[in-house]
Design an enzyme around this catalytic site. Structure first.
Site, short mmCIF file in Angstrom:
data_model
loop_
_atom_site.label_atom_id
_atom_site.label_comp_id
_atom_site.label_asym_id
_atom_site.label_seq_id
_atom_site.Cartn_x
_atom_site.Cartn_y
_atom_site.Cartn_z
N GLU A 55 -4.25 1.93 -7.10
CA GLU A 55 -4.62 3.01 -6.18
C GLU A 55 -3.68 4.19 -6.41
OE1 GLU A 55 -6.76 1.32 -2.57
OE2 GLU A 55 -4.64 1.01 -2.17
N HIS A 78 0.85 -1.20 0.00
CA HIS A 78 0.00 0.00 0.00
C HIS A 78 0.88 1.25 0.00
CE1 HIS A 78 -2.73 3.11 1.42
NE2 HIS A 78 -3.69 2.36 0.92
P1 PGA Z 1 -9.60 5.96 0.69
O1 PGA Z 1 -8.39 4.93 0.88
O2 PGA Z 1 -10.76 5.17 0.14
O3 PGA Z 1 -9.86 6.45 2.09
O4 PGA Z 1 -9.13 7.01 -0.24
C1 PGA Z 1 -8.15 3.97 -0.09
C2 PGA Z 1 -6.97 3.11 0.26
O5 PGA Z 1 -6.03 3.59 0.91
O6 PGA Z 1 -6.95 1.94 -0.11
#
Ligand code: PGA
Length: 258
Positions: free
Chosen positions: A171, A99
């Site tokens: 992401e 992540h």
């Molecule tokens: P968020 O986070 O939906 O709060 O933007 C997404 C993530 O970090 O996977």
């Protein structure tokens, strides 16, 4: 094997929730157990709550549990870490790897990500490999190469046939968290199209500022198998709202022919 393609909806709680809060969320899932038809749902608590959530969810509630991170070594002198085997033992079937917050704050690199992806597969866990470009790379138009490079390096220690056990979450860093900006479907479409074309992963999810207003449109982006959600899913009613949107999108028959 002829199994209909499911739409994935998952949330990571990041560094949030006490055991009592985690159990209350699990109880909300149990109460809504009929809502998951056609949806592959998962919840990723902090390590401290994995076992509590597992114990609270009867096996007939089709929600998988994940871990937010685990070390690649099977055991040993790594104070503060937990192994893939340990999170599996606690009840996780999935593990988030790479992540952007771990890459930014905890020194995660493509190399450690690759070691963890390999170790997750060896432990029988589904690696949820997170990738995404920072704002500067996007501004320069480099997102496709950036993301493809992160995925190739993250998968580099796997035998080819094991790539099909990995779930990829795209992401973009600029879309994640409090300071994040909601993407337009057109902004993510080129990357979401590239990923399944280039990598034979089990599924490709989108994450970053997903909420119940934009979920249906983001699910409609070709190549998208599901959504990975932070803030907008930390309340169980909100999580279930997203599950219902995914179930409806599926029933409506998305054009995505993957
Ligand atoms: P968020 O986070 O939906 O709060 O933007 C997404 C993530 O970090 O996977």
């Amino acid at each position: 094997m002829g199994r209909a393609r499911m739409t994935w909806i998952g949330t990571s709680w990041k560094m949030n929730k006490t055991l009592a809060e985690a159990r209350a969320f699990a109880d909300g899932l149990v109460a809504a157990r009929g809502a998951f038809d056609g949806v592959r749902a998962f919840v990723i608590p902090a390590h401290t709550a994995i076992a509590a959530v597992r114990e609270r969810l009867p096996s007939h509630v089709p929600v998988e549990i994940g871990a937010q991170n685990a070390h690649w070594a099977p055991a040993g002198a790594y104070t503060g870490e937990v192994s893939m085997g340990m999170v599996a033992d606690a009840g996780a079937t999935l593990v988030e790897i790479g992540h952007s917050e771990r890459r930014e704050h905890f020194g995660e690199t493509d190399e450690t990500v690759a070691l963890k992806v390999e170790a997750a597969v060896a432990a029988g866990l589904t690696p949820l490999l997170c990738v995404g470009e920072p704002a500067g790379v996007r501004a320069a138009g480099g997102e496709i190469d950036w993301v493809a490079g992160q995925v190739s390096r993250g998968l580099s220690r796997l035998a080819g046939h094991d790539v099909g056990r990995v779930v990829i979450a795209y992401e973009p860093v600029w879309a994640i968290g409090e300071g994040g900006r909601e993407p337009l479907p057109d902004e993510i479409a080129p990357v979401m199209g590239m990923l399944p074309a280039r990598f034979a992963a089990a599924a490709v999810l989108y994450g970053g500022s997903v909420n119940r207003r934009n979920a249906a449109a983001l699910l409609g982006v070709p190549g998208t198998d599901g959504l990975f959600v932070g803030r907008a899913a930390w309340d169980v009613a909100e999580f279930l709202a997203l599950v219902r949107i995914a179930a409806r999108a599926r029933h409506a028959g998305r054009p995505d022919a993957r």
